[in-house]
Scaffold this active site. Structure first.
Site, mmCIF file in Angstrom:
data_model
loop_
_atom_site.group_PDB
_atom_site.id
_atom_site.type_symbol
_atom_site.label_atom_id
_atom_site.label_comp_id
_atom_site.label_asym_id
_atom_site.label_seq_id
_atom_site.Cartn_x
_atom_site.Cartn_y
_atom_site.Cartn_z
ATOM 1 N N GLY A 122 3.768 31.067 30.914
ATOM 2 C CA GLY A 122 2.628 30.150 30.768
ATOM 3 C C GLY A 122 1.666 30.753 29.740
ATOM 4 O O GLY A 122 1.320 31.938 29.814
ATOM 5 N N ASP A 155 1.302 25.124 24.489
ATOM 6 C CA ASP A 155 1.559 26.505 24.064
ATOM 7 C C ASP A 155 1.006 26.793 22.677
ATOM 8 O O ASP A 155 0.706 27.939 22.348
ATOM 9 C CB ASP A 155 3.056 26.808 24.108
#
Ligand code: MRU
Length: 350
Positions: free
Chosen positions: A52, A234
């Site tokens: 993550g 991201d």
């Protein structure tokens, strides 16, 4: 956020040790991994024990701090430069990892006391990141109307951050404020970040939810069962194109077709304003074993790896895709919600 009534962060540091919730064995076991040096922390990133974008940001910063603490006065910059290279080589797509390494490295370079400066900068950055994710939750919760069904992809919850989450933070804040919501968590093959991690988080927080197969989203949208979709990111390019877990783009296309608002939730640290468009984002290719095999507990609660595909076939496993800005209704940041245009993104940084 709480696990069995106890407060936890995804990543934290005590001196030269970095502590990580072991995400690759959740939800079957809840364990904390203590990484004692920067190389162990790099390995934890590579095997996705921690994952993550925002959790990687904190972990990468702490890995560099470990390198500062491990080095001697004589070899300090040689040692740290080598560590920096290794940390940056762990995973390529989440810009947060590179942002963190640069921030801690630059703070140390500009200080007469680099070791302490690195530690102070890493802690400052992590505190800012926690505050940003809470703010994202508060802004994002304003989009959530009582009774909404919300779909999300991958895990952009607190496990993907240090606390709160990005995509899930608005849902937690809306739920805590008493709004009735229902969350569809895409299972997110091949690693199951939705079915394993988001579902575990939502269960802990008491948010009504269901896991759906990755290929069920468009059907449910067509049935009028999804009112809103929120995902994490991201890397967001200067034009708003957004890299996120593989499968995100398909959901954005389906949402556009059915007229469902599609939001990305991400802090400023996830924007890469030096990256002109999504075409310049490096997409991680991961091992084909992640597609061919699945892991889970057997009848004796031992975690086993089993082949789930035709023996002998190979697999292709891109980790991310890029959703074009035109499919994104808005980006929820700690500075408010913006439409993804070059001008709006530039304005975030003035
Ligand atoms: O491969 P992963 O699990 O690191 O990918 C994570 C995602 O794509 C998340 O959606 C993103 O990093 C946001 S996490 C707050």
């Amino acid at each position: 956020m709480k696990v069995n009534g106890q407060d936890f962060k995804t990543v934290w540091r005590v001196g030269a040790s970095v502590f990580l919730i072991e995400q690759n064995i959740l939800p079957f076991e809840f364990k904390i991994f203590e990484s004692k040096n920067y190389r162990q922390t790099c390995e934890a990133i590579i095997i996705m024990l921690v994952r993550g974008a925002i959790a990687l940001e904190a972990t990468a910063a702490y890995a560099l701090v470990q390198a500062f603490l491990e080095a001697t006065q004589n070899n300090l910059w040689q040692y740290v430069d080598q560590a920096k290279k290794e940390i940056e080589a762990t995973r390529p797509t989440a810009v947060n990892l590179f942002y963190a390494v640069k921030r801690v490295y630059d703070a140390a370079k500009n200080s007469a006391d680099p070791v302490n400066a690195a530690q102070a900068e890493a802690e400052k950055m992590v505190a800012e990141s926690i505050a940003a994710t809470k703010k994202i939750g508060e802004y994002g919760a304003e989009l959530i109307i009582d009774g909404m069904n919300i779909e999300t992809h991958c895990n952009a919850g607190w496990l993907g951050c240090v606390d709160w989450g990005t995509a899930l933070s608005p849902m937690y804040i809306a739920h805590r404020a008493g709004k009735k919501i229902f969350v569809y968590a895409d299972e997110t093959r091949p690693r199951g970040q939705g079915s394993r991690l988001s579902a575990w988080e939502l269960h802990n927080e008491g948010v009504p939810h269901a896991i759906i197969p990755d290929n069920a989203g468009a059907y449910l949208m067509g049935q009028g069962k999804v009112d809103l979709m929120i995902v994490g990111a991201d890397r967001i390019a200067a034009n708003g194109d957004t890299a996120n877990k593989i499968g995100t783009m398909e959901k954005a296309i389906a949402a556009k077709y059915f007229g469902i608002p599609f939001y990305v939730a991400a802090p400023l640290a996830t924007f890469d304003i030096n990256c002109e468009s999504g075409q310049n984002i490096k997409i991680e290719e991961r091992s084909q074993d992640e597609v061919l095999y699945q892991t889970g507990p057997d009848e004796n609660d031992q975690i086993k790896k089993v082949l789930v595909c035709s023996p002998g076939s190979s697999a292709v496993n891109p980790g991310f895709d890029v959703t074009p800005a035109e499919l994104i209704t808005g980006i929820i940041t700690e500075k408010g919600i913006i439409k993804p245009t070059i001008e709006n993104i530039k304005a975030l940084f003035v």
